[in-house]
Design an enzyme around this catalytic site. Sequence first.
Site, PDB file in Angstrom:
ATOM      1  N   HIS A 135     -14.456  -5.906  19.266  1.00 32.86           N
ATOM      2  CA  HIS A 135     -15.320  -7.090  19.284  1.00 32.86           C
ATOM      3  C   HIS A 135     -15.701  -7.604  20.677  1.00 32.86           C
ATOM      4  CE1 HIS A 135     -15.565  -8.515  14.973  1.00 32.86           C
ATOM      5  NE2 HIS A 135     -14.850  -7.416  14.905  1.00 32.86           N
TER       6      HIS A 135
ATOM      7  N   ASP B   3     -18.743 -14.814  18.898  1.00 25.75           N
ATOM      8  CA  ASP B   3     -18.495 -13.873  17.822  1.00 25.75           C
ATOM      9  C   ASP B   3     -18.590 -14.636  16.504  1.00 25.75           C
ATOM     10  OD1 ASP B   3     -16.877 -12.268  15.829  1.00 25.75           O
ATOM     11  OD2 ASP B   3     -16.653 -10.958  17.572  1.00 25.75           O
TER      12      ASP B   3
END
Length: 457
Positions: free
Chosen positions: A21, A120
């Site tokens: 990520h 995110d």
Amino acid sequence: MLGENKVRAHVVAFAFPFGSHPTPLLHLVQRLAAAAPDVRFSYFNTTNSNQKVFSKANLHGYDNIKPYNVSDGAPEGHVSSGNPMEAIEFFIKATPDNFRRRLEHVVKETGMKATCLLTDAFLWFSVDMAAELGIPWLAFWTAGPTPISLHMYTDVIHRKLEQIGNSQNQDQITLDFLPGMSAIHVTDLPQEILNLDRPFSRLLHNMSRALPRAAAVILNSFHGIDSVVEVDLKTKLRKILTVGPSPLPSPSPPRDYENGCISWLNNHRAAAVVYISFGTMLTPPPPELAALAEALEEKQIPYLWSFSDDSKRNSLDEFFDRTKTLGQVVKWTPQSEVLLHPSIGVFVTHCGWNSVVETITGGVPMICRPFFGDQMLNRRRVEDVWRIGVGVGGGVLTKSGVMNALDVVLVREEGKKMRENIGRLRECASMAVAENGSSTENFKSLVSLIVTSCHQD
């Protein structure tokens, strides 16, 4: 150095510090920083993750990006059990206070208030934090459109499965009651959708409910890869910006990267080499690794194997020694460059989204051995929807299964059709990033959002 007096907008990026990520988020920040040099970008991540990400990043010329560390939530002196979920749960408990405190400190230190939160998508609490600050929340989804859509249908899926009960074998249940999901089986779903009892599952469930409040949801994907799903998502979200496949900045290779894998590939004929990489999170268990090695050796197929897990590599030392004239094993490869090389005939992969996108860009069919998360969904799309690769029988690597998959892709007519299919997807990707392509225009819209964020009330 960028003068502080010239900076108008201040984009604060929050990373989810696990798996792959943090890196795509930093790549997106780098693209934005290059396109908007008068905007300041503050990148918030845990200390350990920041060290890993920035040790590989090439930030030369990016004077408007600055990293900041936040607490990972682990108790002082804590010794890790080795279970990755333990670290994730510590981190979840620490949020959002760890980000909030650090942001307050940075604003005080720099005298620059945040004008936009780019985070995110997992970090759903950002929508409330942005609302408190009176600034937009931009959510970055690092995977493809199918999994984000399924997360948003979590409650619908649960109600449907309750209705079905035990009357039908779950292996046979497909999600044909959802737009664009008729090929997806219940068994393909991530456990985080099926089981909402764990903190991580609840994090993603909360995310699915928060995303409709985002000013925009950004996907590292491209228009046309899953058209029905994309159209449906547009009815649920305020704005979707597909900005991929992203032209990733060239990372700084590890200091010991002098393995010559590209020059090695140059010595092989077109579509002859098997490239193998299972990402950085997990490696198949030793029996599966042995089965893969035995298949390669018996078929005498040249291979390039990116193998970073030293704890399992010694189990294959004899194989690597016996086949050193046939293949090459390295700890790291410039993967996007490898997949673009004409000698690569097939990619044996875990089906992580970044790898899938890079494979499409490279025009290489796949043999898929997924492990967790969205990887099973990606495998289903690859094999049954896009028809650009094959899964391994039973979901695990066996000698006969690998040999059959290699034959399908490299020898049989199906492999030729896969290359034709992937060629069409590759063309869609190329069109998306062309001068007036959808991803190019969406990226311009994203730049406009962050540049003008400082003028919003």
